[in-house]
Design a protein around this motif. Structure first.
Motif, PDB file in Angstrom:
ATOM      1  N   VAL A  10       0.839  -1.205   0.000  1.00  0.00           N
ATOM      2  CA  VAL A  10       0.000   0.000   0.000  1.00  0.00           C
ATOM      3  C   VAL A  10       0.876   1.258   0.000  1.00  0.00           C
ATOM      4  O   VAL A  10       0.586   2.237  -0.698  1.00  0.00           O
ATOM      5  CB  VAL A  10      -0.957  -0.013   1.213  1.00  0.00           C
ATOM      6  CG1 VAL A  10      -1.709   1.301   1.317  1.00  0.00           C
ATOM      7  CG2 VAL A  10      -1.944  -1.176   1.088  1.00  0.00           C
ATOM      8  N   GLY A  11       1.984   1.212   0.749  1.00  0.00           N
ATOM      9  CA  GLY A  11       2.893   2.351   0.798  1.00  0.00           C
ATOM     10  C   GLY A  11       3.509   2.644  -0.557  1.00  0.00           C
ATOM     11  O   GLY A  11       3.635   3.807  -0.959  1.00  0.00           O
ATOM     12  N   ALA A  12       3.879   1.588  -1.269  1.00  0.00           N
ATOM     13  CA  ALA A  12       4.461   1.774  -2.601  1.00  0.00           C
ATOM     14  C   ALA A  12       3.449   2.419  -3.539  1.00  0.00           C
ATOM     15  O   ALA A  12       3.777   3.338  -4.301  1.00  0.00           O
ATOM     16  CB  ALA A  12       4.933   0.430  -3.161  1.00  0.00           C
ATOM     17  N   ALA A  13       2.210   1.944  -3.467  1.00  0.00           N
ATOM     18  CA  ALA A  13       1.166   2.516  -4.316  1.00  0.00           C
ATOM     19  C   ALA A  13       0.945   3.984  -3.966  1.00  0.00           C
ATOM     20  O   ALA A  13       0.872   4.843  -4.849  1.00  0.00           O
ATOM     21  CB  ALA A  13      -0.131   1.726  -4.142  1.00  0.00           C
ATOM     22  N   ALA A  14       0.884   4.275  -2.656  1.00  0.00           N
ATOM     23  CA  ALA A  14       0.640   5.654  -2.219  1.00  0.00           C
ATOM     24  C   ALA A  14       1.779   6.572  -2.652  1.00  0.00           C
ATOM     25  O   ALA A  14       1.543   7.712  -3.081  1.00  0.00           O
ATOM     26  CB  ALA A  14       0.462   5.691  -0.698  1.00  0.00           C
ATOM     27  N   THR A  15       3.022   6.061  -2.551  1.00  0.00           N
ATOM     28  CA  THR A  15       4.176   6.873  -2.958  1.00  0.00           C
ATOM     29  C   THR A  15       4.079   7.249  -4.435  1.00  0.00           C
ATOM     30  O   THR A  15       4.255   8.416  -4.813  1.00  0.00           O
ATOM     31  CB  THR A  15       5.485   6.085  -2.708  1.00  0.00           C
ATOM     32  OG1 THR A  15       5.520   5.679  -1.349  1.00  0.00           O
ATOM     33  CG2 THR A  15       6.700   6.932  -3.033  1.00  0.00           C
ATOM     34  N   ALA A  16       3.795   6.248  -5.273  1.00  0.00           N
ATOM     35  CA  ALA A  16       3.701   6.509  -6.714  1.00  0.00           C
ATOM     36  C   ALA A  16       2.535   7.456  -7.016  1.00  0.00           C
ATOM     37  O   ALA A  16       2.666   8.384  -7.813  1.00  0.00           O
ATOM     38  CB  ALA A  16       3.541   5.195  -7.476  1.00  0.00           C
ATOM     39  N   ALA A  17       1.401   7.215  -6.347  1.00  0.00           N
ATOM     40  CA  ALA A  17       0.221   8.048  -6.600  1.00  0.00           C
ATOM     41  C   ALA A  17       0.483   9.499  -6.205  1.00  0.00           C
ATOM     42  O   ALA A  17       0.141  10.437  -6.931  1.00  0.00           O
ATOM     43  CB  ALA A  17      -0.972   7.491  -5.834  1.00  0.00           C
ATOM     44  N   LEU A  18       1.125   9.667  -5.057  1.00  0.00           N
ATOM     45  CA  LEU A  18       1.418  11.007  -4.552  1.00  0.00           C
ATOM     46  C   LEU A  18       2.347  11.753  -5.503  1.00  0.00           C
ATOM     47  O   LEU A  18       2.132  12.930  -5.832  1.00  0.00           O
ATOM     48  CB  LEU A  18       2.056  10.880  -3.161  1.00  0.00           C
ATOM     49  CG  LEU A  18       2.030  12.119  -2.280  1.00  0.00           C
ATOM     50  CD1 LEU A  18       0.589  12.457  -1.926  1.00  0.00           C
ATOM     51  CD2 LEU A  18       2.839  11.885  -1.014  1.00  0.00           C
ATOM     52  N   LEU A  19       3.378  11.024  -5.956  1.00  0.00           N
ATOM     53  CA  LEU A  19       4.345  11.628  -6.868  1.00  0.00           C
ATOM     54  C   LEU A  19       3.658  12.083  -8.161  1.00  0.00           C
ATOM     55  O   LEU A  19       3.918  13.181  -8.675  1.00  0.00           O
ATOM     56  CB  LEU A  19       5.454  10.609  -7.165  1.00  0.00           C
ATOM     57  CG  LEU A  19       6.753  11.172  -7.706  1.00  0.00           C
ATOM     58  CD1 LEU A  19       7.388  12.099  -6.674  1.00  0.00           C
ATOM     59  CD2 LEU A  19       7.714  10.048  -8.061  1.00  0.00           C
TER      60      LEU A  19
END
Lengths: 99, 230
Positions: free
Chosen positions: A86-95
């Motif tokens: 979930v953190g990886a997805a959130a990082t990419a989405a945020l970027l």
């Protein structure tokens, strides 16, 4: 597509059933044991690379790389599976949201 | 392997741990559902994968290849190659579980990373069976419900990249790979396999790079010397 789904289903089930049914001495052959050990390593590594750095038939570096960097950090900190993903997805989405 | 019945306290602990693993893994099925639909599969096809193939990494491999434009059948091949690790789990679990006939046929379907992990260290056969079956069944039910939810949501949320779902898949593969990188040979094989796969991306149809990485494992296994500690 349906044919591929059925092939994968039959193949994956047969592999599971074979494991419970084959004599354990199959693994006693060192070459078999080594190859069997290394196949998931090689495939998962290739899947990571292709999933993160390819787009169609070209190579690319984008927000997914940042997601993977988060995943590495989280794994180093022994975070649970769900946090990593979930953190990886959130990082990419945020970027992507910011750029 | 002792066959004595389980004290109820131990039974509760095992069931509790197994259900927790089932919930955590099942929740992750949401992203499989969404990714499957984003790859161009129908909701029905995505759910069929979770019901029939039912081994997460293989399912992601199949839809990953399809999403990249590869032939579905090369996706199926990648899925089957990844499924070979379940055979290893089975070889390990067979003497612990000692299932025969239809019980073995049913147990095979829930032979997974998670169910093996929750059973392999138990001290008695009833404990191993309880851990294996509770985890396997919990993951099966929740994974399939979550897949359906994710697939239905996936048809309405639009571009899954907005939510970083494409990055989630790579992270999931890495998390599965991570515990296997404990010795040097595995790390070398991982780096070479990733390099070979990336090198082939511009040259071959989608799906081929991942299959070629399987060849790296084969070569490394045949050529490398036995480990002193093996």
């Amino acid at each position: 597509m349906w044919a591929a789904i059925l092939v994968a289903a039959v193949g994956c089930y047969a592999l599971k059933w074979a494991g419970l049914s084959l004599p354990a001495r199959m693994l006693a052959r060192p070459v078999v044991a080594r190859v069997a050990d290394l196949i998931p390593v090689a495939l998962l590594a290739a899947l990571v690379a292709v999933q993160v750095w390819s787009a169609g038939t070209s190579l690319t570096v984008d927000a997914r790389t940042a997601g993977l960097a988060f995943a590495v950090a989280a794994l180093l900190l022994r975070a649970p599976f769900l946090v990593v993903v979930v953190g990886a997805a959130a990082t990419a989405a945020l970027l992507r949201l910011l750029i | 392997m002792p066959d004595a019945p389980l004290p109820s306290e131990q039974r509760r602990t095992i069931v509790g741990e197994s259900l927790a693993v089932g919930v955590a893994t099942g929740a992750y099925g949401i992203s499989f559902g969404a990714v499957g639909v984003a790859a161009g599969l129908s909701v029905l096809q995505t759910c069929a994968l979770s019901l029939l193939v039912f081994t997460g990494a293989s399912q992601f491999a199949l839809v990953g290849v399809v999403a990249a434009g590869g032939a579905p059948i090369s996706g199926a091949m990648a899925a089957i190659l990844l499924g070979t690790r379940n055979t290893l789990y089975g070889l390990r679990m067979a003497p612990l579980l000692a299932f025969h006939g239809w019980r073995r046929a049913a147990a095979a379907h829930v032979l997974l990373d998670e169910s093996t992990a929750m059973a392999v260290n138990r001290e008695t056969r009833p404990a191993a069976r309880l851990g294996f079956l509770t985890t396997g069944i919990a993951v099966f039910v929740l994974w399939n419900l979550a897949t359906l939810g994710g697939a239905l949501a996936g048809t309405t949320i639009g571009d899954p990249r907005t939510y970083g779902l494409d990055a989630a898949v790579g992270a999931a593969f890495l998390a599965l790979l991570w515990p296997r990188l404990s010795d040097r040979r595995s790390r070398v094989v991982a780096v070479v396999a990733a390099g070979v796969a990336l090198g082939l991306v511009p040259l071959t149809a989608a799906g081929v790079p991942v299959l070629a990485a399987g060849g790296v494992a084969l070569l490394a296994g045949v050529l490398s010397r036995p480990k002193a500690t093996a």
